[in-house]
Write a protein that holds these residues in place. Structure first.
Motif, PDB file in Angstrom:
ATOM      1  N   ARG A 146       0.796  -1.220   0.000  1.00 48.64           N
ATOM      2  CA  ARG A 146       0.000   0.000   0.000  1.00 48.64           C
ATOM      3  C   ARG A 146       0.833   1.276   0.000  1.00 48.64           C
ATOM      4  O   ARG A 146       0.377   2.315  -0.478  1.00 48.64           O
ATOM      5  N   ASN A 147       2.045   1.200   0.546  1.00 47.13           N
ATOM      6  CA  ASN A 147       2.879   2.405   0.562  1.00 47.13           C
ATOM      7  C   ASN A 147       3.133   2.950  -0.831  1.00 47.13           C
ATOM      8  O   ASN A 147       3.360   4.150  -1.006  1.00 47.13           O
ATOM      9  N   MET A 148       3.094   2.074  -1.838  1.00 43.88           N
ATOM     10  CA  MET A 148       3.340   2.528  -3.200  1.00 43.88           C
ATOM     11  C   MET A 148       2.167   3.331  -3.764  1.00 43.88           C
ATOM     12  O   MET A 148       2.271   3.911  -4.845  1.00 43.88           O
ATOM     13  N   SER A 149       1.051   3.384  -3.037  1.00 42.84           N
ATOM     14  CA  SER A 149      -0.101   4.180  -3.479  1.00 42.84           C
ATOM     15  C   SER A 149      -0.011   5.629  -3.015  1.00 42.84           C
ATOM     16  O   SER A 149      -0.800   6.466  -3.465  1.00 42.84           O
ATOM     17  N   SER A 150       0.906   5.935  -2.120  1.00 43.65           N
ATOM     18  CA  SER A 150       1.023   7.303  -1.621  1.00 43.65           C
ATOM     19  C   SER A 150       1.815   8.154  -2.602  1.00 43.65           C
ATOM     20  O   SER A 150       2.269   7.678  -3.656  1.00 43.65           O
ATOM     21  N   LEU A 151       1.981   9.424  -2.255  1.00 43.21           N
ATOM     22  CA  LEU A 151       2.608  10.392  -3.152  1.00 43.21           C
ATOM     23  C   LEU A 151       4.041  10.679  -2.729  1.00 43.21           C
ATOM     24  O   LEU A 151       4.393  10.620  -1.548  1.00 43.21           O
ATOM     25  N   THR A 152       4.857  11.021  -3.716  1.00 43.61           N
ATOM     26  CA  THR A 152       6.219  11.483  -3.470  1.00 43.61           C
ATOM     27  C   THR A 152       6.190  12.985  -3.197  1.00 43.61           C
ATOM     28  O   THR A 152       5.158  13.647  -3.373  1.00 43.61           O
ATOM     29  N   PRO A 153       7.318  13.572  -2.787  1.00 43.33           N
ATOM     30  CA  PRO A 153       7.329  15.015  -2.513  1.00 43.33           C
ATOM     31  C   PRO A 153       6.916  15.888  -3.695  1.00 43.33           C
ATOM     32  O   PRO A 153       6.441  17.006  -3.491  1.00 43.33           O
ATOM     33  N   ASN A 154       7.069  15.391  -4.933  1.00 37.14           N
ATOM     34  CA  ASN A 154       6.681  16.223  -6.075  1.00 37.14           C
ATOM     35  C   ASN A 154       5.280  15.909  -6.579  1.00 37.14           C
ATOM     36  O   ASN A 154       4.840  16.454  -7.591  1.00 37.14           O
ATOM     37  N   GLY A 155       4.564  14.999  -5.895  1.00 31.82           N
ATOM     38  CA  GLY A 155       3.173  14.729  -6.242  1.00 31.82           C
ATOM     39  C   GLY A 155       2.945  13.531  -7.138  1.00 31.82           C
ATOM     40  O   GLY A 155       1.794  13.196  -7.430  1.00 31.82           O
ATOM     41  N   GLU A 156       3.998  12.835  -7.586  1.00 32.01           N
ATOM     42  CA  GLU A 156       3.822  11.589  -8.333  1.00 32.01           C
ATOM     43  C   GLU A 156       3.423  10.469  -7.376  1.00 32.01           C
ATOM     44  O   GLU A 156       3.716  10.522  -6.185  1.00 32.01           O
ATOM     45  N   THR A 157       2.758   9.453  -7.895  1.00 35.85           N
ATOM     46  CA  THR A 157       2.544   8.278  -7.057  1.00 35.85           C
ATOM     47  C   THR A 157       3.856   7.509  -6.958  1.00 35.85           C
ATOM     48  O   THR A 157       4.632   7.431  -7.906  1.00 35.85           O
ATOM     49  N   LYS A 158       4.062   6.924  -5.797  1.00 34.09           N
ATOM     50  CA  LYS A 158       5.306   6.182  -5.567  1.00 34.09           C
ATOM     51  C   LYS A 158       5.392   4.968  -6.470  1.00 34.09           C
ATOM     52  O   LYS A 158       6.493   4.562  -6.869  1.00 34.09           O
ATOM     53  N   ARG A 159       4.229   4.367  -6.823  1.00 35.16           N
ATOM     54  CA  ARG A 159       4.269   3.202  -7.711  1.00 35.16           C
ATOM     55  C   ARG A 159       4.857   3.582  -9.066  1.00 35.16           C
ATOM     56  O   ARG A 159       5.571   2.782  -9.684  1.00 35.16           O
ATOM     57  N   ASP A 160       4.552   4.792  -9.559  1.00 33.59           N
ATOM     58  CA  ASP A 160       5.086   5.218 -10.848  1.00 33.59           C
ATOM     59  C   ASP A 160       6.595   5.401 -10.781  1.00 33.59           C
ATOM     60  O   ASP A 160       7.337   4.921 -11.655  1.00 33.59           O
ATOM     61  N   VAL A 161       7.064   6.096  -9.749  1.00 36.55           N
ATOM     62  CA  VAL A 161       8.505   6.313  -9.613  1.00 36.55           C
ATOM     63  C   VAL A 161       9.219   4.976  -9.426  1.00 36.55           C
ATOM     64  O   VAL A 161      10.266   4.716 -10.043  1.00 36.55           O
ATOM     65  N   ALA A 162       8.654   4.098  -8.594  1.00 41.17           N
ATOM     66  CA  ALA A 162       9.274   2.782  -8.370  1.00 41.17           C
ATOM     67  C   ALA A 162       9.338   1.981  -9.660  1.00 41.17           C
ATOM     68  O   ALA A 162      10.358   1.342  -9.970  1.00 41.17           O
ATOM     69  N   ALA A 163       8.242   1.988 -10.440  1.00 43.84           N
ATOM     70  CA  ALA A 163       8.227   1.243 -11.705  1.00 43.84           C
ATOM     71  C   ALA A 163       9.266   1.787 -12.669  1.00 43.84           C
ATOM     72  O   ALA A 163       9.913   1.022 -13.405  1.00 43.84           O
ATOM     73  N   HIS A 164       9.448   3.101 -12.692  1.00 38.13           N
ATOM     74  CA  HIS A 164      10.450   3.690 -13.583  1.00 38.13           C
ATOM     75  C   HIS A 164      11.868   3.317 -13.139  1.00 38.13           C
ATOM     76  O   HIS A 164      12.754   3.104 -13.979  1.00 38.13           O
ATOM     77  N   ILE A 165      12.088   3.231 -11.825  1.00 42.43           N
ATOM     78  CA  ILE A 165      13.408   2.808 -11.329  1.00 42.43           C
ATOM     79  C   ILE A 165      13.673   1.355 -11.710  1.00 42.43           C
ATOM     80  O   ILE A 165      14.753   1.014 -12.216  1.00 42.43           O
ATOM     81  N   LEU A 166      12.692   0.499 -11.483  1.00 47.78           N
ATOM     82  CA  LEU A 166      12.835  -0.910 -11.859  1.00 47.78           C
ATOM     83  C   LEU A 166      13.081  -1.037 -13.361  1.00 47.78           C
ATOM     84  O   LEU A 166      13.921  -1.830 -13.804  1.00 47.78           O
ATOM     85  N   GLY A 167      12.339  -0.257 -14.150  1.00 40.49           N
ATOM     86  CA  GLY A 167      12.522  -0.285 -15.597  1.00 40.49           C
ATOM     87  C   GLY A 167      13.895   0.196 -16.011  1.00 40.49           C
ATOM     88  O   GLY A 167      14.483  -0.317 -16.975  1.00 40.49           O
ATOM     89  N   ALA A 168      14.432   1.183 -15.288  1.00 45.10           N
ATOM     90  CA  ALA A 168      15.774   1.685 -15.613  1.00 45.10           C
ATOM     91  C   ALA A 168      16.815   0.589 -15.442  1.00 45.10           C
ATOM     92  O   ALA A 168      17.714   0.420 -16.282  1.00 45.10           O
ATOM     93  N   PHE A 169      16.715  -0.179 -14.353  1.00 44.22           N
ATOM     94  CA  PHE A 169      17.656  -1.294 -14.187  1.00 44.22           C
ATOM     95  C   PHE A 169      17.442  -2.348 -15.274  1.00 44.22           C
ATOM     96  O   PHE A 169      18.400  -2.974 -15.739  1.00 44.22           O
ATOM     97  N   GLY A 170      16.199  -2.544 -15.685  1.00 41.09           N
ATOM     98  CA  GLY A 170      15.943  -3.448 -16.796  1.00 41.09           C
ATOM     99  C   GLY A 170      16.619  -2.988 -18.074  1.00 41.09           C
ATOM    100  O   GLY A 170      17.195  -3.795 -18.815  1.00 41.09           O
ATOM    101  N   LEU A 171      16.573  -1.687 -18.343  1.00 42.56           N
ATOM    102  CA  LEU A 171      17.224  -1.146 -19.540  1.00 42.56           C
ATOM    103  C   LEU A 171      18.734  -1.361 -19.488  1.00 42.56           C
ATOM    104  O   LEU A 171      19.359  -1.649 -20.515  1.00 42.56           O
ATOM    105  N   VAL A 172      19.320  -1.217 -18.300  1.00 43.03           N
ATOM    106  CA  VAL A 172      20.765  -1.432 -18.163  1.00 43.03           C
ATOM    107  C   VAL A 172      21.135  -2.854 -18.554  1.00 43.03           C
ATOM    108  O   VAL A 172      22.152  -3.101 -19.209  1.00 43.03           O
TER     109      VAL A 172
END
Length: 286
Positions: A82-108
Motif C-alpha cells: 500500500r505504501n506505493m499508493s502514496s505520493l512522493t514530494p513532487n506529487g507523483e505516485t510512488k508506484r510510478d517512480v518505483a516502476a520507472h526505477i525498476l525499468g531503468a535497471f531493466g534497460l541497463v
C-alpha cells in the motif's frame, strides 16, 4: 519496446554504458574472450593490451579492452504494498517512480545480456519471478509489479521480501531493493545481515510527501486522517520535522555502516542522475 519500458526510457534515457561495472558480479575486463572497446592507457595496464596501430593513428596510447562471458545476475526486490499508493514530494505516485526505477535497471541489463529477476509483494507474501534475459521478460515483470500495486495490495513490509530472498537465494548475485524508506529495527537488521553475507545490495528508496503539509491527508497504510500543519500547531509541526530528520539520520548511519550504497529518489526526473551516482559507488566498491 513495451509500455513500462518506454516510460522508464523516457526518464532514464538509452545510454547505459559504464553502468553496473565493478562490484563482485560485474563483467570482468581482462585478457579474455571478446574485444569490447579501446580506451586510453593508464599506468598499471598490461602493455600486452596496447593497440599499437590505433595508438599510432590517434597519437595517444590506447588499450584494448576485453570482456569475458561472465555477466551479472540481478534480482530486483520491490515493495508492491500500500505504501506505493502514496505520493512522493513532487506529487507523483510512488508506484510510478518505483516502476520507472525498476525499468531503468531493466534497460541497463538489455545491452549486456544480464539475467534479471524480481521478488515483489507485501506483508501477505511474495511473488517470485525467475531470472531470465530479454525485453519481453522485463516488460512482463514490470507489468506484474504495477498491476499488484493497483489491485488491493496488502500492507507494505519490505522486510518480508528481503527475508524471502535471504532464505531462498543461495547463489551470489546483485540485489537491487526498491522501496520506501524502511524503519531501522531488529527485523530489518536480521534480514539485511543475512543478505549481505552472500550478496551485493543496492537500495533505491522512494520517499513520501511530508505527512504534515498545507492540506489534510490520510495514511495509506491505515486509512486514518492526517491533519494539515495549521490545524496541528507550530510545536507539533516542529516536533514532526525533528523526528523525520532523526529517522533519516538513523537510516543513513545504518546503511553506511553496512556498506550498502543507496539513493533517495523523490521524482522520476531524478532517476537518471541518482542511479548513475549509485552505480558509481557500486563500481568503486568492487
Amino acid at each position: 519496446m513495451g509500455h513500462h519500458l518506454n516510460r522508464a526510457k523516457a526518464h532514464f534515457g538509452t545510454d547505459t554504458r559504464g553502468l553496473l561495472e565493478g562490484g563482485r558480479y560485474a563483467l570482468l575486463h581482462t585478457r579474455s574472450l571478446e574485444f569490447d572497446e579501446l580506451r586510453p592507457y593508464v599506468p598499471g595496464d598490461d602493455v600486452r593490451d596496447i593497440d599499437w596501430k590505433a595508438s599510432a593513428r590517434s597519437g595517444h596510447v590506447l588499450i584494448k579492452r576485453f570482456v569475458s562471458e561472465k555477466h551479472h545476475k540481478i534480482l530486483l526486490v520491490a515493495d508492491a504494498g500500500r505504501n506505493m499508493s502514496s505520493l512522493t514530494p513532487n506529487g507523483e505516485t510512488k508506484r510510478d517512480v518505483a516502476a520507472h526505477i525498476l525499468g531503468a535497471f531493466g534497460l541497463v541489463t538489455l545491452g549486456r545480456a544480464d539475467q534479471i529477476g524480481m521478488v515483489y509483494g507485501d506483508a501477505r507474501g511474495c511473488v517470485n519471478i525467475r531470472q531470465r534475459r530479454g525485453e519481453t521478460h522485463i516488460e512482463n515483470m514490470l507489468h506484474r509489479f504495477y498491476a499488484h500495486t493497483l489491485a488491493e495490495p496488502g500492507v507494505s513490509d519490505i522486510v518480508s521480501q528481503l527475508d524471502y530472498v535471504a532464505t531462498h537465494y543461495r547463489h551470489s548475485m546483485l540485489i537491487v531493493v526498491v522501496s520506501d524508506e524502511p524503519e531501522v529495527d531488529d527485523r530489518l537488521d536480521d534480514a539485511v545481515t543475512r543478505l549481505r553475507s552472500r550478496h551485493d545490495v543496492l537500495w533505491a528508496m522512494v520517499p513520501d510527501m511530508p505527512a504534515v503539509g498545507d492540506h489534510d491527508g490520510y495514511d495509506v497504510g491505515s486509512g486514518s486522517l492526517v491533519l494539515r500543519g495549521a490545524a496541528l500547531g507550530p510545536r507539533v509541526v516542529a516536533a514532526y520535522r525533528r523526528a523525520e530528520q532523526e529517522r533519516a539520520h538513523r537510516l543513513d548511519e545504518y546503511l553506511t555502516a553496512r556498506a550498502i550504497p543507496y539513493a533517495t529518489i523523490g521524482a522520476s526526473t531524478q532517476i537518471r542522475p541518482r542511479l548513475v551516482e549509485l552505480t558509481e559507488v557500486f563500481a568503486r566498491a568492487g
